[in-house]
Design a protein around this motif. Sequence first.
Motif, PDB file in Angstrom:
ATOM      1  N   HIS A   1      43.983  47.962  32.565  1.00 60.29           N
ATOM      2  CA  HIS A   1      43.580  46.219  33.135  1.00 60.29           C
ATOM      3  C   HIS A   1      41.669  46.553  33.380  1.00 60.29           C
ATOM      4  N   ALA A   2      41.410  47.053  34.242  1.00 58.28           N
ATOM      5  CA  ALA A   2      39.357  47.159  34.471  1.00 58.28           C
ATOM      6  C   ALA A   2      39.424  46.980  32.985  1.00 58.28           C
ATOM      7  N   LYS A   3      39.568  47.415  31.524  1.00 53.75           N
ATOM      8  CA  LYS A   3      39.074  47.724  30.936  1.00 53.75           C
ATOM      9  C   LYS A   3      38.822  46.300  30.221  1.00 53.75           C
ATOM     10  N   TYR A   4      39.975  45.560  29.894  1.00 53.58           N
ATOM     11  CA  TYR A   4      40.443  44.181  29.629  1.00 53.58           C
ATOM     12  C   TYR A   4      39.587  43.276  30.425  1.00 53.58           C
ATOM     13  N   VAL A   5      39.594  43.829  31.751  1.00 57.28           N
ATOM     14  CA  VAL A   5      38.956  42.367  32.527  1.00 57.28           C
ATOM     15  C   VAL A   5      37.363  42.523  32.420  1.00 57.28           C
ATOM     16  N   ILE A   6      36.766  42.927  32.187  1.00 56.17           N
ATOM     17  CA  ILE A   6      35.460  43.678  32.260  1.00 56.17           C
ATOM     18  C   ILE A   6      34.799  43.403  29.955  1.00 56.17           C
ATOM     19  N   ASP A   7      35.864  43.451  29.532  1.00 58.46           N
ATOM     20  CA  ASP A   7      35.939  43.001  28.155  1.00 58.46           C
ATOM     21  C   ASP A   7      35.769  41.308  27.669  1.00 58.46           C
ATOM     22  N   SER A   8      36.314  40.733  28.660  1.00 60.03           N
ATOM     23  CA  SER A   8      37.765  38.778  28.880  1.00 60.03           C
ATOM     24  C   SER A   8      36.146  39.323  29.745  1.00 60.03           C
ATOM     25  N   ILE A   9      35.604  39.571  31.115  1.00 62.49           N
ATOM     26  CA  ILE A   9      34.020  38.864  31.535  1.00 62.49           C
ATOM     27  C   ILE A   9      33.290  38.686  30.516  1.00 62.49           C
ATOM     28  N   LYS A  10      32.831  40.297  30.021  1.00 67.51           N
ATOM     29  CA  LYS A  10      31.544  39.744  28.821  1.00 67.51           C
ATOM     30  C   LYS A  10      31.854  39.091  27.689  1.00 67.51           C
ATOM     31  N   ASN A  11      32.882  38.811  27.280  1.00 72.19           N
ATOM     32  CA  ASN A  11      32.305  37.352  26.252  1.00 72.19           C
ATOM     33  C   ASN A  11      33.076  36.104  27.161  1.00 72.19           C
ATOM     34  N   ASN A  12      32.686  36.109  28.366  1.00 71.26           N
ATOM     35  CA  ASN A  12      32.723  34.459  28.753  1.00 71.26           C
ATOM     36  C   ASN A  12      34.074  33.758  28.281  1.00 71.26           C
TER      37      ASN A  12
ATOM     38  N   LEU B   1      36.853  49.438  39.800  1.00 67.18           N
ATOM     39  CA  LEU B   1      36.495  47.749  40.375  1.00 67.18           C
ATOM     40  C   LEU B   1      35.322  47.967  40.358  1.00 67.18           C
ATOM     41  N   GLU B   2      33.707  48.701  41.243  1.00 65.71           N
ATOM     42  CA  GLU B   2      32.361  48.097  40.624  1.00 65.71           C
ATOM     43  C   GLU B   2      31.774  47.851  39.795  1.00 65.71           C
ATOM     44  N   GLU B   3      32.349  48.693  38.759  1.00 62.56           N
ATOM     45  CA  GLU B   3      31.733  47.551  37.300  1.00 62.56           C
ATOM     46  C   GLU B   3      32.375  46.511  37.041  1.00 62.56           C
ATOM     47  N   ILE B   4      34.006  46.284  37.738  1.00 65.69           N
ATOM     48  CA  ILE B   4      34.219  45.044  37.543  1.00 65.69           C
ATOM     49  C   ILE B   4      33.332  43.859  38.814  1.00 65.69           C
ATOM     50  N   LYS B   5      32.706  44.669  38.802  1.00 63.51           N
ATOM     51  CA  LYS B   5      32.052  43.302  40.245  1.00 63.51           C
ATOM     52  C   LYS B   5      30.817  43.386  39.941  1.00 63.51           C
ATOM     53  N   LYS B   6      30.369  43.913  39.212  1.00 57.99           N
ATOM     54  CA  LYS B   6      29.109  44.293  38.711  1.00 57.99           C
ATOM     55  C   LYS B   6      29.007  42.840  37.665  1.00 57.99           C
ATOM     56  N   VAL B   7      30.247  42.937  36.355  1.00 61.65           N
ATOM     57  CA  VAL B   7      30.100  42.396  35.320  1.00 61.65           C
ATOM     58  C   VAL B   7      30.438  40.729  36.125  1.00 61.65           C
ATOM     59  N   TYR B   8      31.303  40.415  37.043  1.00 62.61           N
ATOM     60  CA  TYR B   8      31.855  39.667  37.671  1.00 62.61           C
ATOM     61  C   TYR B   8      30.618  38.678  38.400  1.00 62.61           C
TER      62      TYR B   8
ATOM     63  N   SER C   1      37.925  38.165  48.518  1.00 56.40           N
ATOM     64  CA  SER C   1      39.520  39.249  48.882  1.00 56.40           C
ATOM     65  C   SER C   1      40.032  39.551  48.070  1.00 56.40           C
ATOM     66  N   ILE C   2      40.283  39.361  46.513  1.00 60.80           N
ATOM     67  CA  ILE C   2      40.458  40.195  45.378  1.00 60.80           C
ATOM     68  C   ILE C   2      40.012  41.797  45.560  1.00 60.80           C
ATOM     69  N   TYR C   3      38.414  42.427  45.737  1.00 63.18           N
ATOM     70  CA  TYR C   3      37.762  42.777  45.969  1.00 63.18           C
ATOM     71  C   TYR C   3      38.147  43.882  46.936  1.00 63.18           C
ATOM     72  N   THR C   4      38.135  42.900  48.446  1.00 64.58           N
ATOM     73  CA  THR C   4      38.548  43.712  50.046  1.00 64.58           C
ATOM     74  C   THR C   4      40.359  43.975  49.494  1.00 64.58           C
ATOM     75  N   THR C   5      40.773  43.023  49.599  1.00 62.23           N
ATOM     76  CA  THR C   5      42.495  43.855  49.173  1.00 62.23           C
ATOM     77  C   THR C   5      42.515  45.044  47.772  1.00 62.23           C
ATOM     78  N   THR C   6      41.634  45.295  47.075  1.00 61.37           N
ATOM     79  CA  THR C   6      41.982  46.169  46.160  1.00 61.37           C
ATOM     80  C   THR C   6      41.326  47.384  46.237  1.00 61.37           C
ATOM     81  N   LEU C   7      40.332  47.177  47.164  1.00 60.76           N
ATOM     82  CA  LEU C   7      39.244  48.674  47.512  1.00 60.76           C
ATOM     83  C   LEU C   7      40.300  48.744  48.827  1.00 60.76           C
ATOM     84  N   ILE C   8      40.772  48.253  49.902  1.00 61.49           N
ATOM     85  CA  ILE C   8      42.237  48.728  50.912  1.00 61.49           C
ATOM     86  C   ILE C   8      42.901  49.689  50.648  1.00 61.49           C
TER      87      ILE C   8
END
Length: 711
Positions: free
Chosen positions: A467-478, A494-501, A688-695
């Motif tokens: 999931h994380a890989k494809y989310v990051i690739d999607s965001i990087k490709n706008n 999670l932190e890498e996703i937050k960074k690119v988001y 909210s998404i970040y916090t739920t995932t972190l928990i």
Amino acid sequence: MLQLIQYQKTGEITVEDLPDIKLAPGGILVQNYYSLISAGTERTSVETAQASLIGKAKSRPDLVKQVIDNIKREGIKATYEKVMNRLDNYKELGYSSAGIVIESNIEEFRPGDRVACAGAGFASHSELVFIPKKLAVKLPDNVSFEEGAFTTLGAIALQGVRQADLRIGESVAVIGLGLLGLITVQLLKANGCKVIGFDINKNNFNLAKKCGCDKTAILDSNSEKIIESFTNGKGTDSVIITASTKSNEPLEKAISFARKKSNIVIVGVTGMNIPRSGFYEKELDIKIACSYGPGRYDYNYEQKGIDYPIGYVRWTENRNMESIVQLLSQEKLDFNKLVTHKIPITEGLKAYKLITGKIKEPYLGILIEYDKKIKKDFTSKKIIKEKINLKDIVVGFIGAGNFAQSNLLPNLNKCKVSLQNVVTLKSIDSKSVANKFGFNQFSNDANEIFNDAKINTVFVVTHHSSHAKYVIDSIKNNKNVFVEKPLAVSIEELEEIKKVYDKSKVNLLVGFNRRFSKPFQKIKEFFVENTEPFVINYRVNAGFIPMESWIQEPSQGGRIIGEGCHFIDVFDFIINSKPTSLYATTIRTNNSVMKNEDNVNITINYENGSIANLLYLANGDKNLPKEYCEIFSGGKTAIMQDFKKIILYQNSKSYTIKFDSKKGHKEEVEYFINLLRGKIENKLSFESIYTTTLITLKVHDSIKTGNLVKL
């Protein structure tokens, strides 16, 4: 690549040109030269698929029980839709082939190696196949590809012979002289046994004698006399049943043939209503040979390549396959004499007309033949619709299993978006989904989506670890992205996703569907003016999932990360306050099939004084409704009963509202599409998404340390 596939709803078989399969971790990419039709197995598969729904049900009573159980949980309409969705797919055919390695990422094989391959879903009737390392063996130079394509069937026969535990000079009866029986005869003769073969017709008797059979006979009322003469009145030391029939006759005859304290080995599919008297009086051992040996149906062995130590398991399925090719190399086996047909893949339908009797022609070993020119140019995409007018939202869909096909794609289709490309690991699956839901293209490479400038929205519904890989690739490709839960399986992801988001302008939604469901929307409305802290208790009868499931792999994060996040998101939705701490504890059991972390109690404290408790269980009865939630605050109480109804209590009164058991998938998809179109404001923030995932990630810290975790 050309591949023989079958449509499960009607049983229709076609030869399709599909995107070339890709090399996956832990195996080899093989260009098939030949693949073997296993007449008994594949005829049964074809006939089952071509049967009516009632016919399908009669042939698979185990699945009928699953359907009945599902009706109890979800109702007739939902179950019917689920069954029809499962049937509205294509299936690969074949499980035994031979060819050349063209790509490898393991030490055992390199490009150019000649190999024999095994495994349903792997060694299929296709120009290209991916084979995990334990399902392939090297072919000696003096063994032809034609004979190599028989290796899997040879290993099945060999496992039957090994189960018989025979010695030189012992007498064996083989019941059923089809392809499997004739290979068994050859193996028994190579083992120094005296062999008599039985069948209900004489078609293969001459060939059986060429394979070494000492005597052949019709299986009838005179068979016992023939055995008496053949064994000098002693009876057989073993009987191996290789016949394919629903009749109980082969087993009854085997019991009558066998000497006292001997064995009967069942390799084929036969009736198994065991008559007690003969079985009891002779103290017989009846064994069933499991396909091609130890390791079969073991996910860790077959797909992860974890071998059994040779000192403890001498003959695995892979070592059985090696034995077969060695015997072929030593000319102690001859499979060439078993070949009756070689049919080019382009004419592959003829093979199935032969085995189903539509073509009246004798057959035995049927080989599918492929182009032997080494493939150098590969394609990962097929275009269904060339010239199309795209809508404002153009979707690329990565991963499309049963969940996506049942809950996301039907609802997405109603939102009037353009479904541009669907990507799955296997081309046969992406073709099924593309045809079913109207995608313009289908592929097996996610880069086809990321590199397509027309696509502005990506749905990710793959295994959790990706999931994380494809989310990051999607965001990087706008590209806007909807990802099924979980967002990530580690804090680093999670932190890498937050960074690119944080650097992007895209919209991101995680599939926390329950907050969008009608029952919880109504409960939120019920407490809208509440200013008091909440106490929430959410009980989830999640059900047992075996350790062999992909969900239980450590790389997937576990069930709390994978599913528990749903309920933690509900807490966030209702309480609407920052969490401050959590404490989690699990059961402690010595039961090796039950995972402690699948039975967990999680308590979360919030800044506004609220407390939420999640009781997530895998050790309950499956007939208990899955979800039950109680919410208390400000003199009010709400109870949610498995999305079928809610009961609201206020001022010493209660009233009940009934629902349709839907869990909010439709509303969730509509919300996301409307958000992209600017029709609504964002009601589920990244925070909210970040916090739920972190928990959910921190839950494991509490379990490991036994301590309260500050957030």
